[in-house]
Design a protein around this motif. Structure first.
Motif, PDB file in Angstrom:
ATOM      1  N   ARG A  24       7.781  -2.175  15.475  1.00 14.40           N
ATOM      2  CA  ARG A  24       8.179  -2.819  16.732  1.00 14.40           C
ATOM      3  C   ARG A  24       7.135  -2.669  17.828  1.00 14.40           C
ATOM      4  O   ARG A  24       7.008  -3.531  18.690  1.00 14.40           O
ATOM      5  N   ALA A  25       6.357  -1.608  17.802  1.00 14.55           N
ATOM      6  CA  ALA A  25       5.331  -1.389  18.830  1.00 14.55           C
ATOM      7  C   ALA A  25       4.100  -2.262  18.615  1.00 14.55           C
ATOM      8  O   ALA A  25       3.233  -2.328  19.484  1.00 14.55           O
ATOM      9  N   GLY A  26       4.006  -2.931  17.465  1.00 13.03           N
ATOM     10  CA  GLY A  26       2.866  -3.794  17.198  1.00 13.03           C
ATOM     11  C   GLY A  26       2.347  -3.657  15.777  1.00 13.03           C
ATOM     12  O   GLY A  26       3.009  -3.080  14.919  1.00 13.03           O
ATOM     13  N   THR A  27       1.152  -4.179  15.555  1.00 13.60           N
ATOM     14  CA  THR A  27       0.555  -4.207  14.224  1.00 13.60           C
ATOM     15  C   THR A  27      -0.811  -3.531  14.268  1.00 13.60           C
ATOM     16  O   THR A  27      -1.590  -3.762  15.186  1.00 13.60           O
ATOM     17  N   ALA A  28      -1.081  -2.693  13.280  1.00 11.38           N
ATOM     18  CA  ALA A  28      -2.366  -1.993  13.182  1.00 11.38           C
ATOM     19  C   ALA A  28      -3.102  -2.462  11.936  1.00 11.38           C
ATOM     20  O   ALA A  28      -2.498  -2.650  10.873  1.00 11.38           O
ATOM     21  N   PHE A  29      -4.410  -2.655  12.070  1.00 13.52           N
ATOM     22  CA  PHE A  29      -5.281  -3.056  10.969  1.00 13.52           C
ATOM     23  C   PHE A  29      -6.268  -1.923  10.724  1.00 13.52           C
ATOM     24  O   PHE A  29      -6.944  -1.496  11.654  1.00 13.52           O
ATOM     25  N   GLU A  30      -6.344  -1.444   9.477  1.00 18.15           N
ATOM     26  CA  GLU A  30      -7.197  -0.304   9.162  1.00 18.15           C
ATOM     27  C   GLU A  30      -8.028  -0.566   7.912  1.00 18.15           C
ATOM     28  O   GLU A  30      -7.736  -1.477   7.138  1.00 18.15           O
ATOM     29  N   ALA A  31      -9.052   0.234   7.722  1.00 24.48           N
ATOM     30  CA  ALA A  31      -9.835   0.263   6.492  1.00 24.48           C
ATOM     31  C   ALA A  31      -9.751   1.686   5.950  1.00 24.48           C
ATOM     32  O   ALA A  31      -9.920   2.651   6.696  1.00 24.48           O
ATOM     33  N   THR A  32      -9.465   1.815   4.662  1.00 22.50           N
ATOM     34  CA  THR A  32      -9.283   3.123   4.049  1.00 22.50           C
ATOM     35  C   THR A  32     -10.140   3.229   2.801  1.00 22.50           C
ATOM     36  O   THR A  32     -10.211   2.282   2.013  1.00 22.50           O
ATOM     37  N   ALA A  33     -10.781   4.383   2.629  1.00 18.72           N
ATOM     38  CA  ALA A  33     -11.553   4.668   1.418  1.00 18.72           C
ATOM     39  C   ALA A  33     -11.059   5.990   0.838  1.00 18.72           C
ATOM     40  O   ALA A  33     -10.753   6.926   1.582  1.00 18.72           O
ATOM     41  N   ALA A  34     -10.964   6.064  -0.475  1.00 15.66           N
ATOM     42  CA  ALA A  34     -10.497   7.283  -1.133  1.00 15.66           C
ATOM     43  C   ALA A  34     -11.329   7.551  -2.382  1.00 15.66           C
ATOM     44  O   ALA A  34     -11.782   6.617  -3.054  1.00 15.66           O
ATOM     45  N   LEU A  35     -11.524   8.822  -2.659  1.00 22.13           N
ATOM     46  CA  LEU A  35     -12.216   9.260  -3.866  1.00 22.13           C
ATOM     47  C   LEU A  35     -11.389  10.390  -4.471  1.00 22.13           C
ATOM     48  O   LEU A  35     -11.138  11.405  -3.801  1.00 22.13           O
ATOM     49  N   LEU A  36     -10.937  10.213  -5.706  1.00 27.39           N
ATOM     50  CA  LEU A  36     -10.038  11.165  -6.354  1.00 27.39           C
ATOM     51  C   LEU A  36     -10.588  11.570  -7.720  1.00 27.39           C
ATOM     52  O   LEU A  36     -11.155  10.738  -8.436  1.00 27.39           O
ATOM     53  N   PHE A  37     -10.384  12.829  -8.087  1.00 24.84           N
ATOM     54  CA  PHE A  37     -10.801  13.359  -9.377  1.00 24.84           C
ATOM     55  C   PHE A  37      -9.589  13.951 -10.086  1.00 24.84           C
ATOM     56  O   PHE A  37      -8.789  14.651  -9.466  1.00 24.84           O
ATOM     57  N   ASP A  38      -9.443  13.660 -11.363  1.00 27.69           N
ATOM     58  CA  ASP A  38      -8.349  14.189 -12.189  1.00 27.69           C
ATOM     59  C   ASP A  38      -8.931  14.980 -13.351  1.00 27.69           C
ATOM     60  O   ASP A  38      -9.970  14.600 -13.901  1.00 27.69           O
ATOM     61  N   TYR A  39      -8.229  16.045 -13.723  1.00 24.85           N
ATOM     62  CA  TYR A  39      -8.646  16.839 -14.870  1.00 24.85           C
ATOM     63  C   TYR A  39      -7.427  17.119 -15.749  1.00 24.85           C
ATOM     64  O   TYR A  39      -6.392  17.565 -15.247  1.00 24.85           O
ATOM     65  N   ARG A  40      -7.539  16.840 -17.041  1.00 21.92           N
ATOM     66  CA  ARG A  40      -6.459  17.099 -17.976  1.00 21.92           C
ATOM     67  C   ARG A  40      -6.502  18.577 -18.329  1.00 21.92           C
ATOM     68  O   ARG A  40      -7.305  19.025 -19.140  1.00 21.92           O
ATOM     69  N   LEU A  41      -5.646  19.340 -17.664  1.00 20.36           N
ATOM     70  CA  LEU A  41      -5.630  20.790 -17.816  1.00 20.36           C
ATOM     71  C   LEU A  41      -5.118  21.183 -19.194  1.00 20.36           C
ATOM     72  O   LEU A  41      -5.807  21.809 -19.977  1.00 20.36           O
ATOM     73  N   LEU A  42      -3.915  20.847 -19.474  1.00 16.44           N
ATOM     74  CA  LEU A  42      -3.285  21.049 -20.783  1.00 16.44           C
ATOM     75  C   LEU A  42      -2.484  19.787 -21.055  1.00 16.44           C
ATOM     76  O   LEU A  42      -1.719  19.355 -20.197  1.00 16.44           O
ATOM     77  N   ASP A  43      -2.679  19.196 -22.200  1.00 13.62           N
ATOM     78  CA  ASP A  43      -1.949  17.973 -22.505  1.00 13.62           C
ATOM     79  C   ASP A  43      -0.466  18.281 -22.509  1.00 13.62           C
ATOM     80  O   ASP A  43      -0.063  19.214 -23.191  1.00 13.62           O
ATOM     81  N   PRO A  44       0.365  17.661 -21.742  1.00  8.46           N
ATOM     82  CA  PRO A  44       0.240  16.424 -20.972  1.00  8.46           C
ATOM     83  C   PRO A  44       0.042  16.648 -19.470  1.00  8.46           C
ATOM     84  O   PRO A  44       0.268  15.738 -18.684  1.00  8.46           O
ATOM     85  N   TRP A  45      -0.371  17.849 -19.008  1.00  8.60           N
ATOM     86  CA  TRP A  45      -0.516  18.152 -17.584  1.00  8.60           C
ATOM     87  C   TRP A  45      -1.901  17.787 -17.059  1.00  8.60           C
ATOM     88  O   TRP A  45      -2.905  18.033 -17.716  1.00  8.60           O
ATOM     89  N   THR A  46      -1.943  17.254 -15.836  1.00  9.08           N
ATOM     90  CA  THR A  46      -3.210  16.997 -15.158  1.00  9.08           C
ATOM     91  C   THR A  46      -3.143  17.579 -13.750  1.00  9.08           C
ATOM     92  O   THR A  46      -2.069  17.739 -13.176  1.00  9.08           O
TER      93      THR A  46
END
Length: 130
Positions: A24-46
């Motif tokens: 209701r207060a208005g509209t915001a326009f943004e740019a977002t960047a993300a970098l994520l790393f995953d590691y399979r610790l023990l199958d099926p856990w990451t």
């Protein structure tokens, strides 16, 4: 836009998003960047870790008499979210694969910049693959 690369025990993802948030207060326009790393610790856990950065590009503020106008200082319900303001977060999580089509996850996100909307955030997710 997203790019992901998987290896034997680990993977990484890079994402660029262009979120538009309307309230209701208005509209915001943004740019977002993300970098994520995953590691399979023990199958099926990451386990995962990464960072997210977003920049406010523009705000369209609602006027009390109706209508809206472009504003540089951010919407009336926000503090420190003017155009050009930047927020950065660190994120960590864990997930488990539940069969061939399901994944459950837990995550936490902590801001690392002075401009922040929260002190700590968490998430719980369930993913179904078709």
């Amino acid at each position: 836009v997203a790019y992901a690369r998987s290896y034997e025990a680990w993977s990484w993802q890079a994402m660029v998003l262009a979120p538009i948030e309307h309230r209701r207060a208005g509209t915001a326009f943004e740019a977002t960047a993300a970098l994520l790393f995953d590691y399979r610790l023990l199958d099926p856990w990451t386990v995962s870790a990464g960072s997210v950065v977003d920049v406010r590009l523009a705000s369209l503020c609602a006027l009390p008499r109706g209508g809206s106008e472009w504003c540089a200082e951010g919407r009336s319900t926000e503090r420190f979210r003017g155009n050009g303001s930047t927020r950065a977060y660190l994120t960590a999580g864990s997930g488990v694969v539940l069969g061939e089509s399901w994944t459950a996850s837990l995550s936490v996100q902590v801001p690392v910049t002075a401009r922040r909307d929260f002190d700590v955030a968490g998430g719980v997710g369930v993913e179904a693959r078709f």
